[in-house]
Scaffold this active site. Structure first.
Site, PDB file in Angstrom:
ATOM      1  N   GLU A  52       9.907   7.603  -0.173  1.00 29.40           N
ATOM      2  CA  GLU A  52       8.830   8.597  -0.258  1.00 29.40           C
ATOM      3  C   GLU A  52       9.324   9.910  -0.869  1.00 29.40           C
ATOM      4  O   GLU A  52       8.604  10.554  -1.609  1.00 29.40           O
ATOM      5  CB  GLU A  52       8.206   8.835   1.119  1.00 29.40           C
ATOM      6  CG  GLU A  52       7.354   7.668   1.626  1.00 29.40           C
ATOM      7  CD  GLU A  52       6.172   7.341   0.716  1.00 29.40           C
ATOM      8  OE1 GLU A  52       5.778   8.166  -0.123  1.00 29.40           O
ATOM      9  OE2 GLU A  52       5.639   6.225   0.838  1.00 29.40           O
ATOM     10  N   TYR A 135       2.502  15.364   3.179  1.00 25.53           N
ATOM     11  CA  TYR A 135       2.300  13.991   2.723  1.00 25.53           C
ATOM     12  C   TYR A 135       3.407  13.072   3.236  1.00 25.53           C
ATOM     13  O   TYR A 135       3.151  12.010   3.791  1.00 25.53           O
ATOM     14  CB  TYR A 135       2.234  13.914   1.176  1.00 25.53           C
ATOM     15  CG  TYR A 135       2.478  12.512   0.723  1.00 25.53           C
ATOM     16  CD1 TYR A 135       1.482  11.544   0.895  1.00 25.53           C
ATOM     17  CD2 TYR A 135       3.727  12.101   0.241  1.00 25.53           C
ATOM     18  CE1 TYR A 135       1.718  10.217   0.556  1.00 25.53           C
ATOM     19  CE2 TYR A 135       3.972  10.790  -0.091  1.00 25.53           C
ATOM     20  CZ  TYR A 135       2.962   9.851   0.065  1.00 25.53           C
ATOM     21  OH  TYR A 135       3.201   8.547  -0.240  1.00 25.53           O
ATOM     22  N   ASP A 153      -1.803  10.642  -1.107  1.00 22.29           N
ATOM     23  CA  ASP A 153      -0.993  10.931  -2.289  1.00 22.29           C
ATOM     24  C   ASP A 153      -1.924  11.003  -3.506  1.00 22.29           C
ATOM     25  O   ASP A 153      -3.150  10.940  -3.366  1.00 22.29           O
ATOM     26  CB  ASP A 153       0.125   9.885  -2.472  1.00 22.29           C
ATOM     27  CG  ASP A 153      -0.410   8.550  -2.964  1.00 22.29           C
ATOM     28  OD1 ASP A 153      -1.646   8.338  -2.930  1.00 22.29           O
ATOM     29  OD2 ASP A 153       0.399   7.711  -3.400  1.00 22.29           O
ATOM     30  N   CYS A 205      -7.842   1.599  -9.744  1.00 22.62           N
ATOM     31  CA  CYS A 205      -8.570   2.868  -9.886  1.00 22.62           C
ATOM     32  C   CYS A 205      -7.680   3.864 -10.627  1.00 22.62           C
ATOM     33  O   CYS A 205      -7.322   4.921 -10.115  1.00 22.62           O
ATOM     34  CB  CYS A 205      -8.962   3.389  -8.506  1.00 22.62           C
ATOM     35  SG  CYS A 205     -10.216   4.680  -8.600  1.00 22.62           S
ATOM     36  N   CYS A 212     -12.944  -1.226 -12.756  1.00 24.48           N
ATOM     37  CA  CYS A 212     -13.925  -1.307 -11.668  1.00 24.48           C
ATOM     38  C   CYS A 212     -14.396  -2.744 -11.421  1.00 24.48           C
ATOM     39  O   CYS A 212     -14.789  -3.082 -10.311  1.00 24.48           O
ATOM     40  CB  CYS A 212     -15.114  -0.394 -11.968  1.00 24.48           C
ATOM     41  SG  CYS A 212     -14.624   1.334 -12.190  1.00 24.48           S
ATOM     42  N   CYS A 215     -12.386  -4.120  -8.627  1.00 24.28           N
ATOM     43  CA  CYS A 215     -12.261  -3.261  -7.449  1.00 24.28           C
ATOM     44  C   CYS A 215     -13.007  -3.850  -6.245  1.00 24.28           C
ATOM     45  O   CYS A 215     -14.195  -4.159  -6.348  1.00 24.28           O
ATOM     46  CB  CYS A 215     -12.821  -1.877  -7.772  1.00 24.28           C
ATOM     47  SG  CYS A 215     -12.742  -0.759  -6.365  1.00 24.28           S
ATOM     48  N   CYS A 221     -18.919   2.562  -4.322  1.00 22.41           N
ATOM     49  CA  CYS A 221     -18.340   3.699  -5.059  1.00 22.41           C
ATOM     50  C   CYS A 221     -19.420   4.563  -5.710  1.00 22.41           C
ATOM     51  O   CYS A 221     -20.139   4.110  -6.614  1.00 22.41           O
ATOM     52  CB  CYS A 221     -17.359   3.182  -6.107  1.00 22.41           C
ATOM     53  SG  CYS A 221     -16.620   4.515  -7.072  1.00 22.41           S
TER      54      CYS A 221
HETATM   55 FE1  SF4 Z   1     -12.239   3.395  -8.598  1.00 19.41          FE
HETATM   56 FE2  SF4 Z   1     -14.812   3.319  -7.948  1.00 19.41          FE
HETATM   57 FE3  SF4 Z   1     -13.966   2.003 -10.063  1.00 19.41          FE
HETATM   58 FE4  SF4 Z   1     -13.299   1.172  -7.629  1.00 19.41          FE
HETATM   59  S1  SF4 Z   1     -15.329   1.230  -8.524  1.00 19.41           S
HETATM   60  S2  SF4 Z   1     -11.935   1.335  -9.421  1.00 19.41           S
HETATM   61  S3  SF4 Z   1     -13.082   3.119  -6.547  1.00 19.41           S
HETATM   62  S4  SF4 Z   1     -13.932   4.218  -9.791  1.00 19.41           S
END
Ligand code: SF4
Length: 375
Positions: A52, A135, A153, A205, A212, A215, A221
């Site tokens: 870290e 952090y 982070d 992301c 996305c 994701c 989101c």
């Molecule tokens: Fe990032 Fe939202 Fe895209 Fe997921 S959907 S990668 S959280 S911008």
């Protein structure tokens, strides 16, 4: 928009991110893989602390080799505590932000001498250690000890800012991002959850062109729904960085290069380096060489970007077998206040000198341009 998702949806997001981690966790040498951590196994706190600290302002790709080198050379915090600071600094060379290396060594000594080599498990106690900030304390508490700590982070900051479309510019927006991450962090498994978020931030992301379609929380989101993902986290307008000028002195005798140890305080403190003209973040260097001689100046051979300023470096060269530089008492004389331990270093072995990147760039420039033949 702010952090206004209802509790049920927050739990849904947490569950999806955690499930994604089980099959997609990055394989990193300091981690316990999620299929093993599920049984309650925790990683070595020394490894988490070391990684870290290294990861502050540095990428995972750059850190892995350093982590392996450090843990091979100093397998425990007690081993690191017995090392010379100069050796830790030299091993750190290339990672940048050298105050981290000095604090690393100081912290290893503190944990060894005051805590018998055992890292504290509580976030508040970790915060008292040298070089451990908000952090890092949260990350060590959560990942190495399974405490419920809220870890934020840069990767998590981006992910959470987008999920909740937090439009307060940084650094003020950090408070809302923290509230968002607090709402998502589970009571059990906070460490794996933080690492799961870091992985999504690093590989899905991403700052530019987030993936996305891959994701696991796309449906939740707000930034995706608005189609303005790259707007987050909202940054304050950029200030132009001041440009500083500095000069390094290449002093060569009998195939050896004069290196000095910089003052312990200030930029690149205690690092071995070429002598220079005392440039600093707030001022240009004076440009004067440390002795009389047949100096040749090569202008602007290195450009280097620090956090708050950029530096352009000239290289002044003096090669002679009869260099008259006082090597016995160089404090407050030729090399400036606080400089010590001037040594003649064989140019053939310069890679072993552990020079910080800025100085290593100047040396590479000199070698590439066959300095010797050109004079
Ligand atoms: Fe990032 Fe939202 Fe895209 Fe997921 S959907 S990668 S959280 S911008």
């Amino acid at each position: 928009m702010g952090v206004d998702k209802i509790t049920g949806e927050m739990q849904d997001i947490t569950a999806k991110i955690s499930a994604h981690y089980v099959d997609n966790a990055r394989n990193l040498p300091w981690r316990v893989p999620p299929k093993i951590s599920a049984s309650g196994a925790l990683p070595n706190p020394y490894h988490i602390w070391l990684s870290e600290v290294m990861l502050q302002q540095t990428t995972v790709a750059a850190v892995v080799a350093y982590f392996q080198k450090f843990t091979k050379r100093w397998p425990t915090v007690k081993h690191m505590a017995t090392a010379d600071e100069a050796d830790v600094l030299a091993a750190w060379a290339g990672l940048g932000y050298y105050a981290r290396a000095r604090n690393l060594h100081k912290c290893a000594r503190h944990v060894t001498e005051m805590l018998d080599g055992v890292f504290p498990s509580q976030e508040a106690e970790l915060l008292k250690l040298p070089g451990v900030g908000t952090y890092t304390a949260a990350a060590i508490a959560a990942i190495a000890f399974g405490e419920r700590a809220v870890v934020v982070d840069a990767n998590i900051e981006r992910l959470v800012a987008r999920l909740f479309a937090i439009d307060t510019p940084l650094p003020k927006g950090k408070a809302d991002i923290r509230v968002g991450m607090d709402g998502l962090t589970p009571a059990v498994g906070a460490g794996d959850f933080a690492q799961a978020c870091m992985d999504i931030g690093a590989s899905i992301c991403t700052a530019k062109s987030p993936k996305c379609d891959k994701c696991p929380v796309q449906i939740h989101c707000a930034a995706f729904a608005n189609g303005d993902q790259e707007r987050y986290p909202v940054k304050p307008p950029k200030k132009a960085k001041p440009l500083r000028k500095g000069r390094f002195f290449w002093i060569e005798r009998d195939e050896k290069l004069l290196l000095v140890t910089r003052p312990p305080t200030g930029m690149l403190g205690s690092m071995r380096a070429l002598p220079d003209d005392q440039w600093a973040a707030g001022t240009d260097g004076h440009g004067r060489p440390p002795s009389e001689g047949n100096w040749r100046v090569h202008e602007n051979v290195v450009q280097h970007s620090f956090t708050h300023f950029s530096l352009e470096v000239d290289l002044a060269v003096y090669q002679s077998d009869k260099i008259a530089i006082n090597m016995g008492d160089n404090k407050n004389t030729e090399f400036g206040p606080g400089i010590s331990d001037a040594v003649w270093w064989p140019i053939q072995e310069i890679e072993d000198a552990g020079l910080p990147t800025l100085f290593a760039k100047a040396v590479r420039w000199a070698v590439k341009h066959k300095l010797k033949e050109s004079l």
